[in-house]
Design a protein around this motif. Structure first.
Motif, PDB file in Angstrom:
ATOM      1  N   ASN A 357       0.817  -1.209   0.000  1.00 48.03           N
ATOM      2  CA  ASN A 357       0.000   0.000   0.000  1.00 48.03           C
ATOM      3  C   ASN A 357       0.853   1.261   0.000  1.00 48.03           C
ATOM      4  O   ASN A 357       0.568   2.216  -0.714  1.00 48.03           O
ATOM      5  N   ASP A 361       0.956   4.019  -2.887  1.00 47.31           N
ATOM      6  CA  ASP A 361       0.761   5.447  -2.613  1.00 47.31           C
ATOM      7  C   ASP A 361       1.880   6.271  -3.217  1.00 47.31           C
ATOM      8  O   ASP A 361       1.640   7.290  -3.866  1.00 47.31           O
ATOM      9  N   ASP A 365       1.576   9.038  -6.177  1.00 48.57           N
ATOM     10  CA  ASP A 365       1.985  10.437  -6.030  1.00 48.57           C
ATOM     11  C   ASP A 365       3.003  10.824  -7.087  1.00 48.57           C
ATOM     12  O   ASP A 365       2.987  11.934  -7.610  1.00 48.57           O
TER      13      ASP A 365
END
Lengths: 372, 342
Positions: A357, A361, A365
């Motif tokens: 995870n 992420d 980004d």
């Protein structure tokens, strides 16, 4: 003009020549947690790949006289001085009151932990035979149980390492299959629009309304029991991928609908580019970063799914070793009260899922290098 | 077939547009409606000229360009295009596959210098794409890209860079280089400099004019900037709500508009020189462009027109020849409209 790009090649030239991939990498590197997660995951997959070598024992080797051994502590201090890492020999005793088997360290008999020891024979990926292990102890009866043993005296650390191989890979086939389907139908739907789009959308809505758990239970019951359980599991994930692709297809369709109107797509069309070229060279690359991030986030879902279903007895079954199967062993009160170390596969699941995870992420980004 | 003999249109004509229409189906609150983006537009573009297409946003001028280049399918009408071998092709009748070889003769420059360049391709791939689509070799592409970059005033060493390394004006020149890649006869410049600031826009306009001379190009120049169009165009067509309302030589139209809408547009051009003040009153356009889904009856301009009569609301004026140009107004002869001094 105030064009700094007009000036001769300076420090900026590297940035100007940077491809999208490099820009993503530069941004990703700034995301500490994601980088740490990436390193951790690479490590986890390396362990899974070299499981035979790293695990000191075979996952199925039973030791009748060493059931429910607690995790052993590797020490370096003995008899008032530092030594190379060692463990104490364990003596099997019985509690005089409860008649429970206990293992007591014999402080007089240190057993050195050695690297690259000869131990149980194994076949590396079925390619060649060897008996070389990364570490272990050389003793006829004693074993090294870093994470203790289970009710049959099997080394939990070894089983965890072997289980990583199945858990980290078995669902990947399904995930990749779902992605191929999702990309294919999503791009067709978004690129052409019209009645094709409408019918694919309705089909997707129908597929999304199928409840998955009953389907999974039905499939687990319907497929012949004598088939290899791992094969059955991969088959089931493939069938579930037939349902799971809709989520990605939706996102891809949305992006295609907006990309279709981009001027550079129009420019390619006016240049005479074929539809295949437009889709593969102009539209899909604009969303590769998104696809990579989404895939990274889909893998932990798959791992959790494997764990949950195996725990319920619907996914993998012994003798296959996976983290879910290991947790199934920890499924009773006795284990939890007498051998809480059997829950360590759960910790492994949490760590890997969190790492995926965080990585997802970080990728998301960093994904859009032209976003900000 | 769609290939017509060379005599199908006069020799000096490069593109002939006849009765061009494009209607889009749009969803409204009460169901489907028809948006007449372009309605019955006809004009010729002569070889080597710059044909200006002006109008407010939503007048359908970009759609005309895209229809001409066959980016969209036509609802009605014909587009005749003179190929480099002298024959005339009716490109409105061609499907996408048959269109592909013809695409090299007509290219487009886009308004937005940011969204028109794929950020994931180097200049070499961007400018070289039309060539690689039409089967050029790598060496040919490399050589041509370097040549084109020099043509538009960028250093050939930049070929390995990505668009994010360049400013808006430079990106626009990259777009121009891409349009030139296949040595087309016609370039449609859709608001090609509107996104740039004045000095950069002027540079790029001059570049376009130089290139026109150098490569014998024909331009379809779409803009809402009348000052620009006066500077660059030989002839202009003024569009309002999908229709041409006036078409003629640039100087004549600027000196004496015949359509009230043209007059109003010219009245809105800022006049930087106070000594060249307009004589007399100035028409200020009131109201907004009506919806193309539900256009006004009769002449579409009548709700905003200061000279409108009952006839204008009832009857759609035809586009007719008046004094060497085409005007779509019932009273073109009677009205004495205000122009601007050049």
């Amino acid at each position: 003009m105030t064009d700094f790009a007009d000036s001769p090649e300076t420090d900026g030239a590297e940035l100007y020549r940077a491809s999208a991939r490099q820009l993503i990498w530069w941004r990703f590197r700034k995301h500490r947690l994601a980088v740490v997660s990436l390193v951790f995951l690479v490590f986890a997959y390396l362990v899974a790949i070299f499981a035979e070598f790293i695990a000191p024992y075979q996952p199925g080797s039973i030791e009748k006289l060493q059931t429910f051994v607690q995790p052993q502590v590797v020490r370096v201090w003995h008899d008032g001085g530092f030594h190379a890492p060692f463990v104490y020999e364990l003596k099997r005793t019985r509690d005089p009151e409860t008649a429970r088997v206990r293992y007591v360290e014999d402080r007089e008999k240190p057993l050195p932990v050695r690297f690259f020891v000869r131990g149980e024979r194994y076949e590396f990926w079925g390619l060649w035979e060897s008996d070389l292990h990364l570490f272990g102890i050389e003793h006829r009866k004693q074993k090294l149980n870093l994470l203790g043993t289970d009710s049959l005296g099997r080394d939990l650390f070894s089983r965890l390492v072997y289980g990583a191989r199945v858990t980290l890979s078995a669902g990947l086939v399904g995930v990749i299959f779902a992605f191929v389907l999702g990309l294919f139908f999503g791009s067709i739907s978004g690129y052409y629009g019209g009645w094709l789009d409408a019918s694919i959308q309705r089909l997707m809505e129908f597929i999304r309304s199928i409840p998955t758990i009953p389907l999974w239970m039905g499939l687990a019951a319907a497929l012949p029991i004598e088939w290899d359980p791992l094969f059955v599991y991969v088959l089931i994930t493939l069938i579930l991928a037939l349902i799971g692709w809709t989520h990605l297809a939706r996102v891809v369709r949305g992006r295609f609908l907006s990309l279709r109107e981009e001027d550079y797509v129009m420019a390619a069309r006016l240049a005479g580019a074929s539809e295949y070229r437009i889709v593969t060279k102009h539209m899909l690359p604009a969303m590769t970063s998104y696809i990579i991030a989404a895939m990274t986030l889909a893998v932990p879902e798959m791992i959790l799914g494997e764990t949950a279903l195996s725990f319920l007895g619907l996914g993998l079954r012994p003798p296959v070793v996976s983290w879910g199967v290991l947790l199934q062993d920890a499924q009773n009160l006795r284990s939890i009260s007498l051998a809480p170390w059997l829950l360590t596969p759960g910790v492994a699941v949490v760590c890997v899922v969190l790492a995926f995870n965080f990585l997802g992420d970080g990728l998301r980004d960093a994904a859009d290098p032209y976003g900000q | 077939m769609s290939v017509l003999p060379a005599e199908a249109m006069p020799a000096e004509v490069l593109v002939r547009v006849e009765g061009l229409s494009k209607h889009f189906g749009v969803k409204t609150g009460s169901g489907q409606a028809l948006l007449r983006a372009v309605d019955d537009v006809s004009f010729d573009i002569r070889k080597g000229e710059t044909f200006g297409l002006v109008g407010e946003s939503g007048s359908g001028k970009s759609t005309v360009a895209r229809l001409m280049l066959r980016a969209y399918r036509l609802t009605a009408g014909r587009v005749l295009f003179r190929l480099s071998d002298g024959t005339v092709a009716d490109i409105s009748a061609l499907d996408d596959r048959a269109m592909r070889p013809i695409r090299r003769e007509m290219q487009m420059i886009f308004q937005d210098p940011y969204s028109s360049l794929n950020p994931r391709m180097t200049l070499r791939d961007l400018i070289g794409e039309p060539m690689s689509v039409h089967g050029a070799t790598r060496a040919e592409i490399d050589a041509r890209v370097a040549e084109l970059l020099a043509c538009v005033g960028l250093r050939p060493e930049y070929a390995g860079r990505y668009p994010h390394a360049f400013s808006g004006g430079q990106r626009q020149r990259i777009g121009i280089a891409r349009a030139l890649a296949l040595s087309p006869a016609l370039i449609a410049a859709d608001e090609a400099v509107s996104a740039l600031d004045v000095s950069v826009a002027a540079q790029n306009i001059n570049l376009l004019q130089d290139l026109q001379e150098q490569f014998d190009l024909t331009y379809l120049f779409i803009t809402h900037d009348l000052g620009m169009v006066e500077h660059i165009s030989n002839r202009i067509a003024v569009m309002y709500l999908g229709r041409i309302v006036e078409l003629g030589e640039t100087e004549e139209i600027f000196a004496r508009p015949m359509h009230p809408y043209t007059e109003a547009l010219l009245g809105a051009v800022p006049q930087p020189d106070p000594r060249k003040r307009r004589s007399g009153r100035r028409q200020v356009l009131k109201g907004e462009v009506p919806s193309a889904v539900n256009p006004p009856s009769g002449c579409a301009f009548h709700p905003r027109c200061p000279y409108a009569t009952e006839r204008c609301a009832a009857e759609l004026p035809a586009l007719r020849e008046v004094g060497g140009r085409q005007v779509r107004c019932h009273f073109a002869e009677e009205l004495a409209l205000q122009g601007v001094e050049a």
